[in-house]
Design a protein around this motif. Structure first.
Motif, PDB file in Angstrom:
ATOM      1  N   ASN A  41      46.188  32.027 -25.893  1.00 37.32           N
ATOM      2  CA  ASN A  41      47.084  31.011 -25.392  1.00 37.32           C
ATOM      3  C   ASN A  41      48.265  31.958 -25.017  1.00 37.32           C
ATOM      4  OD1 ASN A  41      49.457  29.120 -24.965  1.00 37.32           O
ATOM      5  ND2 ASN A  41      48.712  27.971 -26.836  1.00 37.32           N
ATOM      6  N   PRO A  42      48.104  32.357 -23.576  1.00 35.30           N
ATOM      7  CA  PRO A  42      49.136  33.358 -23.086  1.00 35.30           C
ATOM      8  C   PRO A  42      50.644  32.932 -23.128  1.00 35.30           C
ATOM      9  CG  PRO A  42      47.209  33.103 -21.680  1.00 35.30           C
ATOM     10  CD  PRO A  42      47.128  31.780 -22.716  1.00 35.30           C
ATOM     11  N   VAL A  43      50.723  31.766 -22.949  1.00 38.82           N
ATOM     12  CA  VAL A  43      52.194  31.294 -22.937  1.00 38.82           C
ATOM     13  C   VAL A  43      52.906  31.354 -24.246  1.00 38.82           C
ATOM     14  CG1 VAL A  43      53.873  29.271 -22.669  1.00 38.82           C
ATOM     15  CG2 VAL A  43      51.908  29.781 -20.959  1.00 38.82           C
ATOM     16  N   GLU A  44      52.010  30.965 -25.407  1.00 39.23           N
ATOM     17  CA  GLU A  44      52.465  30.960 -26.786  1.00 39.23           C
ATOM     18  C   GLU A  44      52.757  32.495 -27.034  1.00 39.23           C
ATOM     19  OE1 GLU A  44      50.482  28.355 -29.480  1.00 39.23           O
ATOM     20  OE2 GLU A  44      50.383  30.072 -30.646  1.00 39.23           O
ATOM     21  N   THR A  45      51.948  33.361 -26.591  1.00 40.77           N
ATOM     22  CA  THR A  45      52.156  34.809 -26.731  1.00 40.77           C
ATOM     23  C   THR A  45      53.246  35.473 -26.280  1.00 40.77           C
ATOM     24  OG1 THR A  45      49.602  35.022 -26.767  1.00 40.77           O
ATOM     25  CG2 THR A  45      50.847  37.233 -26.517  1.00 40.77           C
ATOM     26  N   LEU A  46      53.649  34.917 -24.997  1.00 39.29           N
ATOM     27  CA  LEU A  46      54.681  35.588 -24.307  1.00 39.29           C
ATOM     28  C   LEU A  46      56.000  34.923 -24.798  1.00 39.29           C
ATOM     29  CD1 LEU A  46      53.985  34.940 -20.553  1.00 39.29           C
ATOM     30  CD2 LEU A  46      54.116  37.041 -21.886  1.00 39.29           C
ATOM     31  N   GLU A  47      55.843  33.908 -25.306  1.00 41.36           N
ATOM     32  CA  GLU A  47      57.210  33.153 -26.096  1.00 41.36           C
ATOM     33  C   GLU A  47      57.270  33.865 -27.632  1.00 41.36           C
ATOM     34  OE1 GLU A  47      56.392  29.047 -26.345  1.00 41.36           O
ATOM     35  OE2 GLU A  47      57.342  28.631 -24.125  1.00 41.36           O
ATOM     36  N   HIS A  48      56.291  34.081 -27.984  1.00 39.96           N
ATOM     37  CA  HIS A  48      56.280  34.865 -29.215  1.00 39.96           C
ATOM     38  C   HIS A  48      56.913  36.300 -29.343  1.00 39.96           C
ATOM     39  CE1 HIS A  48      53.633  31.836 -31.947  1.00 39.96           C
ATOM     40  NE2 HIS A  48      54.782  31.212 -31.234  1.00 39.96           N
ATOM     41  N   GLN A  49      56.238  36.776 -28.319  1.00 38.90           N
ATOM     42  CA  GLN A  49      56.689  38.352 -28.034  1.00 38.90           C
ATOM     43  C   GLN A  49      58.106  38.382 -27.546  1.00 38.90           C
ATOM     44  OE1 GLN A  49      55.206  41.026 -29.298  1.00 38.90           O
ATOM     45  NE2 GLN A  49      53.731  39.670 -29.963  1.00 38.90           N
ATOM     46  N   THR A  50      58.641  37.839 -26.663  1.00 44.17           N
ATOM     47  CA  THR A  50      59.844  37.610 -26.015  1.00 44.17           C
ATOM     48  C   THR A  50      60.840  37.264 -27.181  1.00 44.17           C
ATOM     49  OG1 THR A  50      59.758  35.553 -25.103  1.00 44.17           O
ATOM     50  CG2 THR A  50      59.495  37.356 -23.618  1.00 44.17           C
ATOM     51  N   GLY A  51      60.528  36.225 -27.966  1.00 43.76           N
ATOM     52  CA  GLY A  51      61.526  35.872 -29.088  1.00 43.76           C
ATOM     53  C   GLY A  51      61.817  36.859 -30.090  1.00 43.76           C
ATOM     54  N   LEU A  52      60.547  37.565 -30.461  1.00 44.83           N
ATOM     55  CA  LEU A  52      60.839  38.536 -31.400  1.00 44.83           C
ATOM     56  C   LEU A  52      61.294  39.923 -31.071  1.00 44.83           C
ATOM     57  CD1 LEU A  52      57.018  38.750 -33.102  1.00 44.83           C
ATOM     58  CD2 LEU A  52      59.329  37.725 -34.200  1.00 44.83           C
ATOM     59  N   TRP A  53      61.147  40.258 -29.913  1.00 42.10           N
ATOM     60  CA  TRP A  53      61.901  41.206 -29.273  1.00 42.10           C
ATOM     61  C   TRP A  53      63.330  41.015 -29.027  1.00 42.10           C
ATOM     62  CZ3 TRP A  53      60.982  46.008 -30.212  1.00 42.10           C
ATOM     63  CH2 TRP A  53      59.899  46.540 -30.441  1.00 42.10           C
ATOM     64  N   ALA A  54      63.671  39.781 -28.663  1.00 45.87           N
ATOM     65  CA  ALA A  54      65.268  39.477 -28.603  1.00 45.87           C
ATOM     66  C   ALA A  54      65.669  39.783 -29.851  1.00 45.87           C
ATOM     67  CB  ALA A  54      65.189  37.924 -28.004  1.00 45.87           C
ATOM     68  N   LEU A  55      65.229  39.086 -31.047  1.00 44.59           N
ATOM     69  CA  LEU A  55      65.769  39.160 -32.328  1.00 44.59           C
ATOM     70  C   LEU A  55      65.969  40.539 -32.681  1.00 44.59           C
ATOM     71  CD1 LEU A  55      66.863  37.090 -34.529  1.00 44.59           C
ATOM     72  CD2 LEU A  55      64.415  36.755 -35.369  1.00 44.59           C
ATOM     73  N   ARG A  56      64.902  41.191 -32.376  1.00 44.66           N
ATOM     74  CA  ARG A  56      64.796  42.729 -33.006  1.00 44.66           C
ATOM     75  C   ARG A  56      65.952  43.570 -32.516  1.00 44.66           C
ATOM     76  NH1 ARG A  56      58.373  43.072 -32.333  1.00 44.66           N
ATOM     77  NH2 ARG A  56      57.860  42.115 -34.215  1.00 44.66           N
ATOM     78  N   LEU A  57      66.253  43.074 -30.938  1.00 43.31           N
ATOM     79  CA  LEU A  57      67.359  43.987 -30.318  1.00 43.31           C
ATOM     80  C   LEU A  57      68.714  43.192 -30.555  1.00 43.31           C
ATOM     81  CD1 LEU A  57      65.195  44.338 -27.001  1.00 43.31           C
ATOM     82  CD2 LEU A  57      66.474  46.295 -28.148  1.00 43.31           C
ATOM     83  N   LEU A  58      68.611  42.133 -30.922  1.00 41.61           N
ATOM     84  CA  LEU A  58      70.045  41.633 -31.495  1.00 41.61           C
ATOM     85  C   LEU A  58      70.494  42.141 -32.838  1.00 41.61           C
ATOM     86  CD1 LEU A  58      69.684  37.748 -30.476  1.00 41.61           C
ATOM     87  CD2 LEU A  58      71.409  39.522 -29.731  1.00 41.61           C
ATOM     88  N   LEU A  59      69.350  42.539 -33.572  1.00 44.44           N
ATOM     89  CA  LEU A  59      69.628  42.948 -34.875  1.00 44.44           C
ATOM     90  C   LEU A  59      69.863  44.534 -34.750  1.00 44.44           C
ATOM     91  CD1 LEU A  59      66.734  41.482 -37.267  1.00 44.44           C
ATOM     92  CD2 LEU A  59      69.357  40.946 -37.264  1.00 44.44           C
ATOM     93  N   ALA A  60      69.258  45.329 -33.688  1.00 42.91           N
ATOM     94  CA  ALA A  60      69.459  46.512 -33.622  1.00 42.91           C
ATOM     95  C   ALA A  60      70.967  46.701 -33.001  1.00 42.91           C
ATOM     96  CB  ALA A  60      68.424  47.303 -32.543  1.00 42.91           C
ATOM     97  N   THR A  61      71.366  45.790 -32.250  1.00 43.56           N
ATOM     98  CA  THR A  61      72.843  45.847 -31.747  1.00 43.56           C
ATOM     99  C   THR A  61      73.751  45.768 -32.903  1.00 43.56           C
ATOM    100  OG1 THR A  61      71.794  44.620 -29.852  1.00 43.56           O
ATOM    101  CG2 THR A  61      74.439  44.899 -29.860  1.00 43.56           C
ATOM    102  N   LEU A  62      73.476  44.902 -33.684  1.00 45.93           N
ATOM    103  CA  LEU A  62      74.264  44.626 -35.016  1.00 45.93           C
ATOM    104  C   LEU A  62      74.268  45.893 -36.194  1.00 45.93           C
ATOM    105  CD1 LEU A  62      74.091  41.161 -36.271  1.00 45.93           C
ATOM    106  CD2 LEU A  62      76.098  42.087 -34.999  1.00 45.93           C
ATOM    107  N   ALA A  63      73.247  46.411 -35.878  1.00 51.92           N
ATOM    108  CA  ALA A  63      72.950  47.689 -36.779  1.00 51.92           C
ATOM    109  C   ALA A  63      73.913  48.990 -36.613  1.00 51.92           C
ATOM    110  CB  ALA A  63      71.633  48.043 -37.046  1.00 51.92           C
TER     111      ALA A  63
END
Ligand code: HEM
Length: 210
Positions: A41-63
């Motif tokens: 399911n390529p769309v699901e993979t893209l949504e998951h990966q982009t969502g996870l990296w968005a969250l990781r980068l937001l947390l990195a910014t806050l760190a």
């Protein structure tokens, strides 16, 4: 670089690290798209990966603020804006993938999802709160808004909380992953005040006893 001249190499490494964190996963994802290696399911993979990296980068910014206090260097603060912009790029890519493949850019379908699906409402609210930060991220706006710029940029806290809750809401059974991210977020938020108090106590001269 001569003696006594400022040596900027540490900042260069920090910038490189921030760019790698923002751009690296993007290149990896593009590579996987080109190799048609996104699973069943390529769309699901893209949504998951982009969502996870968005969250990781937001947390990195806050760190970056607690990290600066921990290591006593200014470089984390100097790359904070860059990390924040990368985070915003990932959230927007995430949103755009959903708009393109799930909704085919239908405003009516978006309105329906916003009303019917709580996790969409939460994610959208997070994206919306980040929008003014991205728009005012330039040095010009920083100068123009002065202290208000800092107040405005506090919107990052509710935005990340909404992003984390959005993740928690959308998972159906195993809550461990979103709870892990929310735990890190709670830690990063919790670290702020007490740290400032401890550091202030440490840097101020000991109180006289007589
Ligand atoms: C601060 C903003 C946001 C963050 C941090 C974020 C983060 C995430 C994360 C971590 C996931 C789950 C990844 C996984 O399952 O491994 C996800 C999934 C998803 N997000 Fe977001 N998101 C945000 C905004 C949005 C917005 C604005 C939309 C659309 C309006 C959206 C739509 C979706 C969809 C459709 C999924 C997949 C749901 C599913 O698998 O059923 N997100 N997001």
């Amino acid at each position: 670089v001569g003696r006594g001249q400022p040596f900027h190499r540490p900042l260069l490494w920090w910038r490189l690290a921030a760019w790698s964190l923002g751009l690296g996963p993007l290149l990896w994802l593009v590579w996987r798209v080109l190799q048609a290696d996104l699973g069943p399911n390529p769309v699901e993979t893209l949504e998951h990966q982009t969502g996870l990296w968005a969250l990781r980068l937001l947390l990195a910014t806050l760190a970056m603020t607690p990290l600066r206090q921990l290591i006593g260097r200014v470089e984390p603060i100097q790359v904070r804006r860059l990390l924040g912009l990368w985070a915003y790029a990932w959230v927007t890519a995430h949103f755009a993938i959903y708009l393109t493949f799930d909704l085919e850019w239908s405003a009516a379908a978006l309105a329906e999802d916003l009303v019917k699906r709580t996790y969409i409402t939460l994610g959208f609210a997070g994206w919306l709160l980040l929008l003014p930060l991205a728009l005012t991220s330039t040095r010009g706006w920083q100068r123009r808004l002065k202290r208000r710029w800092q107040s405005l940029h506090r919107l990052i806290y509710p935005a990340v909380i909404l992003g984390g809750l959005h993740f928690l809401w959308l998972v159906k059974s195993d809550l461990r992953e979103p709870l892990l991210y929310l735990g890190i977020l709670a830690l990063l938020l919790g670290l702020r005040k007490p740290w400032r108090v401890i550091l202030r106590a440490r840097s101020s001269p000991p109180a006289r006893t007589s």
